[in-house]
Enzyme design. Structure first.
Site, PDB file in Angstrom:
ATOM      1  N   GLY A  12      -5.206  15.077  29.239  1.00  0.00           N
ATOM      2  CA  GLY A  12      -5.568  16.483  28.549  1.00  0.00           C
ATOM      3  C   GLY A  12      -6.013  17.712  29.246  1.00  0.00           C
ATOM      4  O   GLY A  12      -6.869  18.812  28.883  1.00  0.00           O
ATOM      5  N   SER A  13      -5.572  17.874  30.852  1.00  0.00           N
ATOM      6  CA  SER A  13      -6.154  18.772  31.824  1.00  0.00           C
ATOM      7  C   SER A  13      -5.678  20.196  31.370  1.00  0.00           C
ATOM      8  O   SER A  13      -6.127  21.108  31.426  1.00  0.00           O
ATOM      9  CB  SER A  13      -5.973  18.485  32.992  1.00  0.00           C
ATOM     10  OG  SER A  13      -4.519  18.343  33.361  1.00  0.00           O
ATOM     11  N   ASN A  14      -4.482  20.118  30.939  1.00  0.00           N
ATOM     12  CA  ASN A  14      -3.744  21.440  30.394  1.00  0.00           C
ATOM     13  C   ASN A  14      -4.419  22.002  29.220  1.00  0.00           C
ATOM     14  O   ASN A  14      -4.740  23.175  29.129  1.00  0.00           O
ATOM     15  CB  ASN A  14      -2.298  21.237  30.241  1.00  0.00           C
ATOM     16  CG  ASN A  14      -1.446  21.477  31.509  1.00  0.00           C
ATOM     17  OD1 ASN A  14      -1.242  22.595  32.052  1.00  0.00           O
ATOM     18  ND2 ASN A  14      -0.830  20.307  31.966  1.00  0.00           N
ATOM     19  N   ARG A  61      10.664   6.724  14.214  1.00  0.00           N
ATOM     20  CA  ARG A  61      10.273   8.102  14.903  1.00  0.00           C
ATOM     21  C   ARG A  61      10.002   9.105  13.794  1.00  0.00           C
ATOM     22  O   ARG A  61       9.255  10.072  13.648  1.00  0.00           O
ATOM     23  CB  ARG A  61      11.315   8.694  15.845  1.00  0.00           C
ATOM     24  CG  ARG A  61      10.688   9.318  17.019  1.00  0.00           C
ATOM     25  CD  ARG A  61      11.950   9.620  17.983  1.00  0.00           C
ATOM     26  NE  ARG A  61      12.050   8.790  18.935  1.00  0.00           N
ATOM     27  CZ  ARG A  61      11.178   8.686  20.100  1.00  0.00           C
ATOM     28  NH1 ARG A  61      10.378   9.698  20.079  1.00  0.00           N
ATOM     29  NH2 ARG A  61      11.245   7.763  21.033  1.00  0.00           N
ATOM     30  N   MET A  86       3.602  13.037  25.341  1.00  0.00           N
ATOM     31  CA  MET A  86       4.650  12.288  25.764  1.00  0.00           C
ATOM     32  C   MET A  86       5.624  11.900  24.842  1.00  0.00           C
ATOM     33  O   MET A  86       6.285  10.871  25.039  1.00  0.00           O
ATOM     34  CB  MET A  86       4.241  11.529  26.777  1.00  0.00           C
ATOM     35  CG  MET A  86       3.426  12.096  27.855  1.00  0.00           C
ATOM     36  SD  MET A  86       4.086  13.168  28.773  1.00  0.00           S
ATOM     37  CE  MET A  86       5.184  12.242  29.808  1.00  0.00           C
ATOM     38  N   ARG A  87       5.710  12.363  23.561  1.00  0.00           N
ATOM     39  CA  ARG A  87       6.540  11.848  22.622  1.00  0.00           C
ATOM     40  C   ARG A  87       7.727  12.847  22.441  1.00  0.00           C
ATOM     41  O   ARG A  87       7.451  13.968  22.312  1.00  0.00           O
ATOM     42  CB  ARG A  87       5.873  11.571  21.107  1.00  0.00           C
ATOM     43  CG  ARG A  87       4.652  10.599  21.205  1.00  0.00           C
ATOM     44  CD  ARG A  87       4.990   9.188  21.375  1.00  0.00           C
ATOM     45  NE  ARG A  87       5.881   8.632  20.297  1.00  0.00           N
ATOM     46  CZ  ARG A  87       6.670   7.514  20.594  1.00  0.00           C
ATOM     47  NH1 ARG A  87       6.584   6.610  21.794  1.00  0.00           N
ATOM     48  NH2 ARG A  87       7.351   6.971  19.725  1.00  0.00           N
ATOM     49  N   HIS A 105       6.563  21.742  31.166  1.00  0.00           N
ATOM     50  CA  HIS A 105       7.391  20.748  31.849  1.00  0.00           C
ATOM     51  C   HIS A 105       7.122  20.921  33.240  1.00  0.00           C
ATOM     52  O   HIS A 105       7.241  21.797  33.659  1.00  0.00           O
ATOM     53  CB  HIS A 105       8.870  20.905  31.257  1.00  0.00           C
ATOM     54  CG  HIS A 105       9.465  19.742  32.084  1.00  0.00           C
ATOM     55  ND1 HIS A 105       9.608  18.636  31.368  1.00  0.00           N
ATOM     56  CD2 HIS A 105      10.446  19.735  32.920  1.00  0.00           C
ATOM     57  CE1 HIS A 105      10.455  17.641  32.120  1.00  0.00           C
ATOM     58  NE2 HIS A 105      10.973  18.579  33.233  1.00  0.00           N
ATOM     59  N   LEU A 140      16.317  18.269  24.250  1.00  0.00           N
ATOM     60  CA  LEU A 140      14.915  18.046  25.181  1.00  0.00           C
ATOM     61  C   LEU A 140      14.953  18.854  26.447  1.00  0.00           C
ATOM     62  O   LEU A 140      15.929  18.925  27.313  1.00  0.00           O
ATOM     63  CB  LEU A 140      15.081  16.528  25.471  1.00  0.00           C
ATOM     64  CG  LEU A 140      13.732  16.111  26.239  1.00  0.00           C
ATOM     65  CD1 LEU A 140      12.658  16.219  25.169  1.00  0.00           C
ATOM     66  CD2 LEU A 140      14.146  14.740  26.740  1.00  0.00           C
ATOM     67  N   ASP A 141      14.111  19.443  26.673  1.00  0.00           N
ATOM     68  CA  ASP A 141      13.521  20.411  28.007  1.00  0.00           C
ATOM     69  C   ASP A 141      14.719  21.401  28.064  1.00  0.00           C
ATOM     70  O   ASP A 141      14.838  21.611  29.219  1.00  0.00           O
ATOM     71  CB  ASP A 141      13.735  19.553  29.125  1.00  0.00           C
ATOM     72  CG  ASP A 141      12.334  18.475  28.982  1.00  0.00           C
ATOM     73  OD1 ASP A 141      11.260  18.738  28.240  1.00  0.00           O
ATOM     74  OD2 ASP A 141      12.485  17.384  29.553  1.00  0.00           O
TER      75      ASP A 141
HETATM   76  C1  GRF Z   1       1.420  17.501  32.966  1.00  0.00           C
HETATM   77  O1  GRF Z   1       2.003  17.346  34.394  1.00  0.00           O
HETATM   78  C2  GRF Z   1       2.474  18.024  31.907  1.00  0.00           C
HETATM   79  O2  GRF Z   1       3.265  18.960  32.557  1.00  0.00           O
HETATM   80  C3  GRF Z   1       3.237  16.684  31.983  1.00  0.00           C
HETATM   81  O3  GRF Z   1       2.227  15.588  31.812  1.00  0.00           O
HETATM   82  C4  GRF Z   1       1.346  15.952  32.642  1.00  0.00           C
HETATM   83  C5  GRF Z   1       0.087  15.918  31.580  1.00  0.00           C
HETATM   84  O4  GRF Z   1      -1.173  16.361  32.163  1.00  0.00           O
HETATM   85  N1  GRF Z   1       4.071  16.497  30.866  1.00  0.00           N
HETATM   86  P1  GRF Z   1      -2.412  16.555  31.301  1.00  0.00           P
HETATM   87  O5  GRF Z   1      -2.596  15.571  29.951  1.00  0.00           O
HETATM   88  O6  GRF Z   1      -2.263  17.963  30.602  1.00  0.00           O
HETATM   89  O7  GRF Z   1      -3.575  16.559  32.038  1.00  0.00           O
END
Ligand code: GRF
Length: 215
Positions: A12-14, A61, A86-87, A105, A140-141
């Site tokens: 969850g750093s973002n 899903r 990540m889902r 991404h 996706l992406d």
């Molecule tokens: C980030 O690099 C994000 O772009 C990728 O997974 C990582 C997750 O990092 N999809 P965080 O959970 O936000 O720390």
């Protein structure tokens, strides 16, 4: 004021960077698909509502996405922010929130969609790598790109060193992009190309360039 719900899967750093940026945006909840997602603790300590919709509790899903949509719906957010979520979401879920889901991404899309982007970048020998914030579409992406940041790939880089360099940029561009959303500055052009209104790059003009390695 615009509102969001942030979805996470782990560290969850973002999400943390977004919260710490003190944006003029109402973060109504942080929702994880894993009960052990580390970021939940930070969000709760900030007084943000948290919830878990455990994907393992659903055989299909579609079932998970329906439960997720319901949990999100309770908070009535304008935008859903995927921050290390990540889902893969179903088309039905995405269609429920058109142009209202945003993702980050860790590559310069359209290069290296999917997983292991830093490994893919090293294997391809690219000299510039980076991160992309984009709207989510069923492919996706591949949704409309909002902002990108590039970093050099250095001699001796490993997946970890490259990931760390990219992550610094992720923490810079995601809050920046949400500020633009809050200010209503993102415009959809024909062909679903997104542009930033009122952009001014002081002193750079048309000569702005980023290259590496350069002499
Ligand atoms: C980030 O690099 C994000 O772009 C990728 O997974 C990582 C997750 O990092 N999809 P965080 O959970 O936000 O720390």
């Amino acid at each position: 004021m615009k509102s969001t719900v942030i979805l996470i899967s782990g560290r969850g750093s973002n999400m943390e960077a977004i919260v710490k940026a003190n944006l003029p945006i109402d973060i109504r909840a942080v929702i994880a698909n894993r009960p052990d997602a580390k970021g939940l603790g930070f969000a709760a300590a900030q007084g943000i509502a948290t919830a878990v919709v455990d994907h393992k509790a659903f055989a299909l899903r579609e079932g998970f996405d329906a439960a997720l949509a319901e949990t999100i719906g309770r908070h009535r957010p304008d935008y859903i922010v995927l921050a290390g979520f990540m889902r893969v979401l179903t088309e039905g879920f995405i269609g429920h929130f058109p142009n209202r889901i945003i993702n980050i991404h860790p590559s310069l899309l359209p290069a290296f969609p999917g997983l292991h982007t830093h490994r893919q970048a090293l294997a391809a020998g690219v000299k510039l790598h980076g991160a992309t914030v984009h709207f989510v579409t069923p492919r996706l992406d591949h949704g409309p790109i909002i902002v990108q940041a590039a970093v050099p790939v250095l001699k001796g880089d490993t997946e970890d060193s490259l990931a760390a360099r990219v992550l610094v940029q992720e923490h810079r561009i995601y809050p920046m992009e949400l500020k633009w959303l809050a200010e209503d500055r993102l415009e959809f052009m024909p062909g679903d190309v997104v542009q930033l209104g009122g952009l001014d790059v002081p002193g750079q003009g048309n000569n702005f360039h980023l290259c590496f390695p350069c002499e």
